[in-house]
Design a protein around this motif. Structure first.
Motif, PDB file in Angstrom:
ATOM      1  N   VAL A   1       0.830  -1.211   0.000  1.00 45.32           N
ATOM      2  CA  VAL A   1       0.000   0.000   0.000  1.00 45.32           C
ATOM      3  C   VAL A   1       0.866   1.264   0.000  1.00 45.32           C
ATOM      4  CG1 VAL A   1      -1.668   1.353   1.322  1.00 45.32           C
ATOM      5  CG2 VAL A   1      -1.970  -1.120   1.098  1.00 45.32           C
ATOM      6  N   LYS A   2       1.945   1.248   0.795  1.00 46.81           N
ATOM      7  CA  LYS A   2       2.759   2.447   0.962  1.00 46.81           C
ATOM      8  C   LYS A   2       3.599   2.799  -0.267  1.00 46.81           C
ATOM      9  CE  LYS A   2       3.029   2.128   5.986  1.00 46.81           C
ATOM     10  NZ  LYS A   2       3.908   2.012   7.180  1.00 46.81           N
ATOM     11  N   ILE A   3       3.639   1.918  -1.256  1.00 50.83           N
ATOM     12  CA  ILE A   3       4.392   2.250  -2.473  1.00 50.83           C
ATOM     13  C   ILE A   3       3.462   2.408  -3.677  1.00 50.83           C
ATOM     14  CG2 ILE A   3       6.499   1.116  -1.660  1.00 50.83           C
ATOM     15  CD1 ILE A   3       5.840  -1.202  -3.583  1.00 50.83           C
ATOM     16  N   SER A   4       2.180   2.588  -3.431  1.00 53.36           N
ATOM     17  CA  SER A   4       1.196   2.686  -4.519  1.00 53.36           C
ATOM     18  C   SER A   4       1.493   3.855  -5.460  1.00 53.36           C
ATOM     19  CB  SER A   4      -0.222   2.809  -3.947  1.00 53.36           C
ATOM     20  OG  SER A   4      -0.315   3.939  -3.094  1.00 53.36           O
ATOM     21  N   ASN A   5       2.138   4.912  -4.942  1.00 56.06           N
ATOM     22  CA  ASN A   5       2.465   6.065  -5.796  1.00 56.06           C
ATOM     23  C   ASN A   5       3.483   5.732  -6.877  1.00 56.06           C
ATOM     24  OD1 ASN A   5       0.745   7.668  -4.321  1.00 56.06           O
ATOM     25  ND2 ASN A   5       2.358   8.506  -3.000  1.00 56.06           N
ATOM     26  N   PHE A   6       4.155   4.599  -6.703  1.00 51.13           N
ATOM     27  CA  PHE A   6       5.199   4.227  -7.654  1.00 51.13           C
ATOM     28  C   PHE A   6       4.755   3.079  -8.563  1.00 51.13           C
ATOM     29  CE2 PHE A   6       7.067   5.531  -3.569  1.00 51.13           C
ATOM     30  CZ  PHE A   6       7.649   6.727  -3.970  1.00 51.13           C
ATOM     31  N   LEU A   7       3.450   2.798  -8.547  1.00 51.37           N
ATOM     32  CA  LEU A   7       2.920   1.675  -9.313  1.00 51.37           C
ATOM     33  C   LEU A   7       1.842   2.134 -10.286  1.00 51.37           C
ATOM     34  CD1 LEU A   7       2.533  -0.877  -6.363  1.00 51.37           C
ATOM     35  CD2 LEU A   7       4.437  -0.718  -7.985  1.00 51.37           C
ATOM     36  N   ILE A   8       1.707   1.379 -11.368  1.00 53.75           N
ATOM     37  CA  ILE A   8       0.644   1.608 -12.338  1.00 53.75           C
ATOM     38  C   ILE A   8       0.000   0.261 -12.655  1.00 53.75           C
ATOM     39  CG2 ILE A   8       1.686   3.659 -13.381  1.00 53.75           C
ATOM     40  CD1 ILE A   8       2.816   1.890 -15.584  1.00 53.75           C
ATOM     41  N   SER A   9      -1.127   0.295 -13.341  1.00 53.08           N
ATOM     42  CA  SER A   9      -1.794  -0.966 -13.685  1.00 53.08           C
ATOM     43  C   SER A   9      -1.016  -1.687 -14.789  1.00 53.08           C
ATOM     44  CB  SER A   9      -3.217  -0.695 -14.170  1.00 53.08           C
ATOM     45  OG  SER A   9      -3.198  -0.041 -15.431  1.00 53.08           O
ATOM     46  N   LYS A  10      -1.213  -2.990 -14.872  1.00 51.57           N
ATOM     47  CA  LYS A  10      -0.559  -3.766 -15.926  1.00 51.57           C
ATOM     48  C   LYS A  10      -1.048  -3.342 -17.311  1.00 51.57           C
ATOM     49  CE  LYS A  10       0.960  -8.068 -13.757  1.00 51.57           C
ATOM     50  NZ  LYS A  10       0.871  -9.551 -13.766  1.00 51.57           N
ATOM     51  N   VAL A  11      -2.297  -2.906 -17.376  1.00 44.69           N
ATOM     52  CA  VAL A  11      -2.852  -2.448 -18.655  1.00 44.69           C
ATOM     53  C   VAL A  11      -2.092  -1.213 -19.134  1.00 44.69           C
ATOM     54  CG1 VAL A  11      -4.885  -1.494 -19.788  1.00 44.69           C
ATOM     55  CG2 VAL A  11      -5.136  -3.400 -18.176  1.00 44.69           C
ATOM     56  N   GLU A  12      -1.876  -0.262 -18.221  1.00 44.24           N
ATOM     57  CA  GLU A  12      -1.145   0.955 -18.582  1.00 44.24           C
ATOM     58  C   GLU A  12       0.301   0.625 -18.951  1.00 44.24           C
ATOM     59  OE1 GLU A  12      -0.177   5.396 -16.708  1.00 44.24           O
ATOM     60  OE2 GLU A  12      -1.431   3.957 -15.615  1.00 44.24           O
ATOM     61  N   ALA A  13       0.900  -0.298 -18.209  1.00 43.37           N
ATOM     62  CA  ALA A  13       2.276  -0.696 -18.508  1.00 43.37           C
ATOM     63  C   ALA A  13       2.368  -1.355 -19.882  1.00 43.37           C
ATOM     64  CB  ALA A  13       2.791  -1.650 -17.434  1.00 43.37           C
ATOM     65  N   ALA A  14       1.357  -2.142 -20.230  1.00 37.73           N
ATOM     66  CA  ALA A  14       1.336  -2.809 -21.539  1.00 37.73           C
ATOM     67  C   ALA A  14       1.216  -1.788 -22.665  1.00 37.73           C
ATOM     68  CB  ALA A  14       0.187  -3.805 -21.597  1.00 37.73           C
ATOM     69  N   GLU A  15       0.409  -0.747 -22.443  1.00 36.00           N
ATOM     70  CA  GLU A  15       0.271   0.307 -23.456  1.00 36.00           C
ATOM     71  C   GLU A  15       1.600   1.027 -23.671  1.00 36.00           C
ATOM     72  OE1 GLU A  15      -2.825   2.698 -21.864  1.00 36.00           O
ATOM     73  OE2 GLU A  15      -4.463   1.371 -22.523  1.00 36.00           O
ATOM     74  N   GLN A  16       2.313   1.287 -22.593  1.00 36.42           N
ATOM     75  CA  GLN A  16       3.625   1.925 -22.703  1.00 36.42           C
ATOM     76  C   GLN A  16       4.610   1.025 -23.441  1.00 36.42           C
ATOM     77  OE1 GLN A  16       4.864   2.990 -18.748  1.00 36.42           O
ATOM     78  NE2 GLN A  16       3.312   4.597 -18.510  1.00 36.42           N
ATOM     79  N   ALA A  17       4.495  -0.283 -23.204  1.00 39.29           N
ATOM     80  CA  ALA A  17       5.392  -1.239 -23.858  1.00 39.29           C
ATOM     81  C   ALA A  17       5.188  -1.252 -25.366  1.00 39.29           C
ATOM     82  CB  ALA A  17       5.172  -2.637 -23.282  1.00 39.29           C
ATOM     83  N   VAL A  18       3.940  -1.127 -25.812  1.00 35.61           N
ATOM     84  CA  VAL A  18       3.630  -1.089 -27.246  1.00 35.61           C
ATOM     85  C   VAL A  18       4.286   0.129 -27.888  1.00 35.61           C
ATOM     86  CG1 VAL A  18       1.796  -0.793 -28.943  1.00 35.61           C
ATOM     87  CG2 VAL A  18       1.488  -2.394 -27.045  1.00 35.61           C
ATOM     88  N   THR A  19       4.178   1.267 -27.227  1.00 40.17           N
ATOM     89  CA  THR A  19       4.795   2.495 -27.743  1.00 40.17           C
ATOM     90  C   THR A  19       6.310   2.341 -27.841  1.00 40.17           C
ATOM     91  OG1 THR A  19       3.033   3.827 -26.753  1.00 40.17           O
ATOM     92  CG2 THR A  19       5.064   4.969 -27.361  1.00 40.17           C
ATOM     93  N   SER A  20       6.912   1.757 -26.807  1.00 44.53           N
ATOM     94  CA  SER A  20       8.366   1.573 -26.795  1.00 44.53           C
ATOM     95  C   SER A  20       8.823   0.652 -27.923  1.00 44.53           C
ATOM     96  CB  SER A  20       8.803   0.995 -25.444  1.00 44.53           C
ATOM     97  OG  SER A  20       8.491   1.882 -24.395  1.00 44.53           O
ATOM     98  N   LYS A  21       8.028  -0.382 -28.204  1.00 45.77           N
ATOM     99  CA  LYS A  21       8.375  -1.298 -29.294  1.00 45.77           C
ATOM    100  C   LYS A  21       8.309  -0.597 -30.648  1.00 45.77           C
ATOM    101  CE  LYS A  21       6.664  -5.449 -29.303  1.00 45.77           C
ATOM    102  NZ  LYS A  21       5.737  -6.604 -29.175  1.00 45.77           N
ATOM    103  N   LEU A  22       7.329   0.279 -30.822  1.00 47.83           N
ATOM    104  CA  LEU A  22       7.220   1.014 -32.086  1.00 47.83           C
ATOM    105  C   LEU A  22       8.433   1.912 -32.303  1.00 47.83           C
ATOM    106  CD1 LEU A  22       3.435   2.014 -32.048  1.00 47.83           C
ATOM    107  CD2 LEU A  22       4.545   0.314 -33.523  1.00 47.83           C
ATOM    108  N   VAL A  23       8.882   2.561 -31.223  1.00 48.27           N
ATOM    109  CA  VAL A  23      10.073   3.413 -31.311  1.00 48.27           C
ATOM    110  C   VAL A  23      11.293   2.572 -31.675  1.00 48.27           C
ATOM    111  CG1 VAL A  23      11.643   4.889 -30.005  1.00 48.27           C
ATOM    112  CG2 VAL A  23       9.172   5.128 -29.692  1.00 48.27           C
ATOM    113  N   GLN A  24      11.415   1.387 -31.045  1.00 39.72           N
ATOM    114  CA  GLN A  24      12.551   0.521 -31.337  1.00 39.72           C
ATOM    115  C   GLN A  24      12.504   0.018 -32.768  1.00 39.72           C
ATOM    116  OE1 GLN A  24      15.167  -0.068 -29.251  1.00 39.72           O
ATOM    117  NE2 GLN A  24      16.063  -0.944 -31.098  1.00 39.72           N
ATOM    118  N   LYS A  25      11.309  -0.223 -33.285  1.00 39.05           N
ATOM    119  CA  LYS A  25      11.174  -0.676 -34.669  1.00 39.05           C
ATOM    120  C   LYS A  25      11.710   0.378 -35.627  1.00 39.05           C
ATOM    121  CE  LYS A  25       7.793  -2.606 -37.914  1.00 39.05           C
ATOM    122  NZ  LYS A  25       6.371  -3.005 -38.120  1.00 39.05           N
ATOM    123  N   ILE A  26      11.398   1.641 -35.333  1.00 41.63           N
ATOM    124  CA  ILE A  26      11.918   2.739 -36.162  1.00 41.63           C
ATOM    125  C   ILE A  26      13.437   2.808 -36.049  1.00 41.63           C
ATOM    126  CG2 ILE A  26      11.943   5.245 -36.442  1.00 41.63           C
ATOM    127  CD1 ILE A  26       9.015   5.227 -35.459  1.00 41.63           C
TER     128      ILE A  26
END
Length: 676
Positions: free
Chosen positions: A583-608
């Motif tokens: 609970v005390k580290i919730s400010n440093f966490l995000i949902s897995k869904v949000e993390a997955a969306e960020q991962a897709v963006t990162s892969k697109l950048v790497q593809k370029i």
């Protein structure tokens, strides 16, 4: 000698600074640094440092130990360190005194009632128990003296008497030898094998002008056992070593043949496929004889070697009738890096030994190295400017980068690339496998853990290498920063009594598992920008570390030695049950869904980025190379109209291939790289 003295100064400054931060005696901080280096070099695998292993009266000592379950050698460590401005010469008397005290420790472990000598909760007691419990399996003892002082160059090899029939050898790692290893481009120290007392008859099947030779010989089982007993896993080429350590079990069929039908062993067994970087052959009346080999490596036959050795040690097998055919390829130093992995892969085609060992020229390494040189880390506490984490994909890169710099430029380099932010391949494996909930694999030691990590990475790379992007690198650095912060933090805890490596990996794995179980992930953007590791994170990790320490040292543990217990899945299953409130580290966490969306963006950048990099590579490749590629495709009947059309573009200096075409061309270059 000036380079060695500069190295001494740099090393002692680093060790002192690290010692101050961690609250650890400088002797053990130095020993930890050097043993990490030697472990990476294949001298031994996992090890334990014993910080309470010195008798107050100075009669015995032990600073660390390692037991190799592959060749049953017991390594015992002692450190002799100086912190003066210039190192004094290490004398033979000092070394012999330290070895004598190590030997007395072994004798006490074998002959006296341990609880009456050592505190049962101490590391020293655990070291003595390991010696006693495994004594029946110990085949030899290696006394390893580590020092940041130079020994006299005229000092002769040191010897020591056997202990209860176990041969003992002395290995001195002084300042010069350590500097040579760390500054070398080689992954490990050169290995010279002398056969002059008993040369091997051979047949030279091929010998070309470039020095490459193909040779056939017969290796007696007794000779192979002697070599493996002396050199251990260093004889095994990296792919094979990883394969053997990660999956290897003593082959029951090989053992049965050795014990019951030795006369047919040669006929039944496929023998050894080996390489070397140098050979000395003498012509005799009985034909050509091998009298010396440099850097012999077994690239196929590792399991056979280990099985023969096990039968010799455990079953006391008679090996006088055991022999193996050995195919030896002698390569130049330059050719070894490229060809040895290929020989290993082709020779092991019947057993899947993939590219998983990730040689230093594997694209995974190359990509991480490129990120580390390019990506700036935000200013951290205690720093005045942005810095880099220096990823050393090949040994010696960090020192080599400074070798020819002026003093002012060297100082600038070290400010931009602090030694504390140097990270190696085995460091990456240790950090990532901890966060990926494999603490029992990490606890098995650097080499075995690296094999597991490499297997996973190799599979992922083949499936989708775009996941290894800038975000992956930032995640790695954030994870490594927390990992190292916890290593330092637990050293200051009142309850700490050793086994830091096990405690840290399990604490991190337990926290990571809890976050995953709650469908959450780390907010890497926040962690990346943080000037220090957030205190709530460190508080949870310290609490977990304390709980894990109690489990690890509990009298009710089912496995005697704590470090052995930590290697078991059963301990991880126990640790999973520890309460973990995030609970005390919730400010440093995000949902897995949000993390997955960020991962897709990162892969697109790497593809370029991949496309741009491929275009750069294609533009630098000469026309003659493309003509050779074209001919290879025609010879293999693989020249499709599309490929031929793309090659026409590559051969025309006035045309720029598209990113898609460049990626296809880059794959062709990789496919035929060994033929250019």
């Amino acid at each position: 000698m000036n380079e060695v003295l500069e190295y001494y100064t740099s090393l002692i400054e680093h060790v002192k600074a690290s010692s101050d931060v961690e609250g650890r005696l400088i002797e053990f901080e130095f020993l930890n640094y050097i043993l990490d280096l030697l472990s990476d070099a294949g001298e031994f695998d996992d090890y334990e440092i014993v910080e309470d292993g010195r008798d107050g009266a100075g009669r015995w000592l032990i600073d660390g130990y390692s037991f190799d379950t592959n060749n049953y050698s017991l390594s015992l460590f002692v450190t002799l360190i100086s912190s003066s401005e210039e190192p004094s010469t290490l004398t033979k008397r000092e070394i012999e005194s330290a070895i004598k005290k190590l030997s007395k420790f072994v004798t006490k472990a074998l002959t006296e009632h341990l609880p009456s000598i050592f505190e049962p909760s101490s590391n020293c007691y655990q070291a003595a128990r390991l010696v006693l419990d495994n004594w029946s399996d110990v085949s030899r003892i290696r006394f390893i003296v580590v020092s940041n002082r130079p020994a006299s160059e005229r000092m002769r090899a040191l010897t020591i008497d056997d202990i209860e029939g176990r041969p003992c050898t002395v290995h001195l790692w002084d300042l010069r030898r350590i500097f040579k290893l760390e500054s070398s481009r080689n992954e490990r120290e050169e290995m010279i094998i002398d056969f002059r007392d008993n040369p091997l008859p051979c047949l030279v099947a091929h010998d070309d002008a470039e020095g490459e030779q193909s040779i056939l010989t017969v290796m007696p089982g007794t000779r192979l056992v002697s070599l493996y007993g002396q050199w251990g896993a260093r004889l095994l080429e990296q792919n094979v070593r990883s394969f053997l350590q990660h999956r290897g079990k003593v082959n029951k069929g090989i053992r049965a043949t050795i014990l019951s039908d030795p006369a047919h062993f040669f006929a039944y067994n496929n023998g050894l496929t080996t390489t070397a970087q140098g050979i000395v052959i003498e012509q005799t009346n009985n034909g050509p004889m091998i009298v010396e080999l440099r850097n012999l490596q077994i690239v196929n036959g590792g399991q056979t070697t280990a099985s023969i050795y096990s039968a010799y040690v455990k079953d006391k097998a008679d090996l006088s009738r055991i022999s193996l055919q050995m195919k030896l390829t002698v390569l130049s130093d330059e050719a070894s890096t490229e060809l040895v992995p290929k020989i290993s892969r082709y020779a092991n085609s019947q057993n899947k030994v993939s590219d998983a060992d990730l040689f230093s020229n594997h694209p995974f390494h190359v990509r991480l190295e490129e990120f580390s040189r390019r990506i700036w880390v935000p200013v951290r506490a205690g720093q005045n400017a942005q810095t880099h984490w220096f990823y050393e994909r090949a040994r010696g890169q960090y020192l080599d980068a400074q070798a020819y710099l002026t003093p002012s430029k060297k100082k600038q380099f070290q400010q931009l690339h602090p030694r504390s932010q140097l990270i190696t391949k085995t460091d990456v494996a240790k950090v990532m496998n901890s966060w990926d909930c494999l603490p029992h694999e990490v606890s098995k030691g650097a080499q075995k853990n690296f094999a597991k990590f490499a297997e996973v990475i190799d599979t992922q790379w083949e499936k989708d290498n775009l996941v290894f992007n800038e975000s992956y690198f930032r995640k790695l650095i954030c994870r490594a920063s927390i990992f190292r912060a916890l290593e330092k933090a637990i050293m200051k805890e009142d309850w700490y009594a050793g086994y830091r490596a096990n405690i840290v990996t399990y604490a991190i794995a337990r926290l990571s598992l809890e976050i995953s179980n709650q469908s959450l992930d780390w907010n890497m953007d926040v962690l990346w920008r943080a000037p220090v590791i957030p205190n709530p994170i460190m508080m949870i990790l310290r609490q977990l570390s304390h709980a894990i320490n109690e489990l690890l040292l509990s009298d009710s543990r089912p496995v005697g030695n704590p470090s052995e217990y930590a290697k078991r899945q059963m301990f991880w299953d126990t640790v999973k049950k520890i309460d973990c409130d995030i609970v005390k580290i919730s400010n440093f966490l995000i949902s897995k869904v949000e993390a997955a969306e960020q991962a897709v963006t990162s892969k697109l950048v790497q593809k370029i980025d991949n496309g741009i990099h491929a275009q750069e590579t294609i533009l630098k490749t000469p026309k003659k190379t493309w003509e050779k590629v074209e001919q290879y495709l025609l010879d293999e009947d693989a020249a499709t109209p599309t490929l031929m059309q793309i090659l026409q573009v590559a051969k025309n200096p006035k045309k720029l291939p598209s990113e898609k075409q460049s990626i296809v061309l880059a794959k062709l270059l990789t496919r035929y790289s060994g033929r250019f």
